[in-house]
Design an enzyme around this catalytic site. Structure first.
Site, short mmCIF file in Angstrom:
data_model
loop_
_atom_site.label_atom_id
_atom_site.label_comp_id
_atom_site.label_asym_id
_atom_site.label_seq_id
_atom_site.Cartn_x
_atom_site.Cartn_y
_atom_site.Cartn_z
N CYS A 57 -0.07 6.28 -4.19
CA CYS A 57 -0.61 7.63 -4.29
C CYS A 57 -1.63 7.88 -3.17
O CYS A 57 -1.23 7.96 -2.02
CB CYS A 57 -1.15 7.90 -5.68
SG CYS A 57 -1.25 9.67 -6.03
N HIS A 78 2.73 6.06 -9.67
CA HIS A 78 1.74 5.02 -9.95
C HIS A 78 2.33 3.86 -10.75
O HIS A 78 2.33 3.92 -11.99
CB HIS A 78 0.61 5.62 -10.80
CG HIS A 78 -0.32 6.51 -10.05
ND1 HIS A 78 -1.51 6.07 -9.52
CD2 HIS A 78 -0.25 7.82 -9.76
CE1 HIS A 78 -2.14 7.07 -8.92
NE2 HIS A 78 -1.38 8.15 -9.06
N GLU A 133 0.96 1.08 -11.41
CA GLU A 133 -0.08 0.45 -12.24
C GLU A 133 -0.33 1.23 -13.53
O GLU A 133 -0.94 0.72 -14.46
CB GLU A 133 -1.38 0.26 -11.43
CG GLU A 133 -2.29 1.47 -11.30
CD GLU A 133 -1.77 2.58 -10.38
OE1 GLU A 133 -0.63 2.49 -9.89
OE2 GLU A 133 -2.53 3.55 -10.19
N1 LIG Z 1 -3.77 9.93 -7.94
C1 LIG Z 1 -3.99 10.02 -6.65
O1 LIG Z 1 -4.11 9.03 -5.94
C2 LIG Z 1 -4.17 11.40 -6.09
C3 LIG Z 1 -4.06 11.45 -4.60
C4 LIG Z 1 -4.66 12.70 -3.97
N2 LIG Z 1 -6.04 12.85 -4.34
C5 LIG Z 1 -3.83 13.91 -4.32
O2 LIG Z 1 -4.21 14.68 -5.15
O3 LIG Z 1 -2.77 14.09 -3.79
#
Ligand SMILES: NC(=O)CC[C@H](N)C(=O)O
Length: 225
Positions: free
Chosen positions: A85, A202, A204
């Protein structure tokens, strides 16, 4: 093996990554970016979050932190590096992986489970799956739309470096199953070495059975075992 989970100001999935890795029996430590990596890192996770508040573009500022030079050197010497992410955004902003992650087509932050088709099962990140498997892993991002120039995209496909594509629960890669408008439904890609990978979903958050509806993400983290 101790995985270094690199924490920037605004990272917020670093503890989750450490917990998920430890749950799988893999030693992991958080590393504050200013402290630098261990001299010989065994593995590196660039975790999710809002590093530097997503100012300029998500990941743009963290990508320029001195620790990223250490990450690049480690990646070049074959150390496994996984960007998740915001970590994927940092990976692409720093040139570890091709393309860019830009504002979702919806222009909204999206937090939901999605399905991914495993496009390669012969990489360290996907050895736990079969090619063509459909897995469920959540997304949580505002800037997750994968964009890449046409030539670079052709090269990416020709080199078979697309690791995951967004799909529906039957494994069909369709526009309707593309949550953010990503080019070619790309959700995750390999770097020049297959020991480097980034993805917007994600893993994790799909590892610990008590906090997730799916544990399909565990296979990716097992690459560090
Ligand atoms: N969960 C995250 O890592 C979000 C990544 C980034 N802040 C976005 O909104 O795209």
């Amino acid at each position: 093996m101790t995985v270094s989970v690199v924490q920037f100001g605004g990272s917020n999935c670093d503890r989750d990554a450490v917990r998920a890795l430890r749950h799988l029996g893999i030693d992991a430590e958080r590393v504050w970016h200013e402290d630098g990596l261990p001299a010989e890192p065994d593995g590196i996770v660039l975790p999710g979050g809002f590093s530097y508040g997503d100012y300029l573009r998500a990941g743009a500022m963290a990508a320029r932190a001195p620790v990223m030079e250490e990450v690049r050197e480690a990646a070049e010497s074959g150390v496994p590096v996984l960007g998740v992410c915001n970590g994927a955004q940092i990976g692409s902003e720093s040139g570890l992986t091709p393309g860019a992650f830009t504002t979702n087509a919806s222009a909204r932050f999206q937090c939901e489970p999605v399905h991914l088709r495993v496009e390669r099962a012969d990489t360290p990140w996907t050895a736990a799956y079969d090619e063509g498997d459909t897995i469920e892993v959540p997304i949580a991002h505002g800037e997750g739309r994968f964009e890449i120039e046409a030539d670079a995209h052709d090269e990416l496909v020709a080199e078979n470096r697309v690791l995951f594509r967004y799909c529906d629960e039957t494994g069909a890669v369709t526009d309707a199953a593309n949550p953010n408008g990503s080019t070619d439904n790309v959700a995750g890609v390999l770097g020049e070495r297959e020991t480097v990978a980034v993805l917007m979903p994600h893993p994790e958050r799909a590892t610990l059975p008590d906090v997730a509806t799916s544990t399909d993400g565990a296979g990716m983290l097992e690459a560090f075992a």
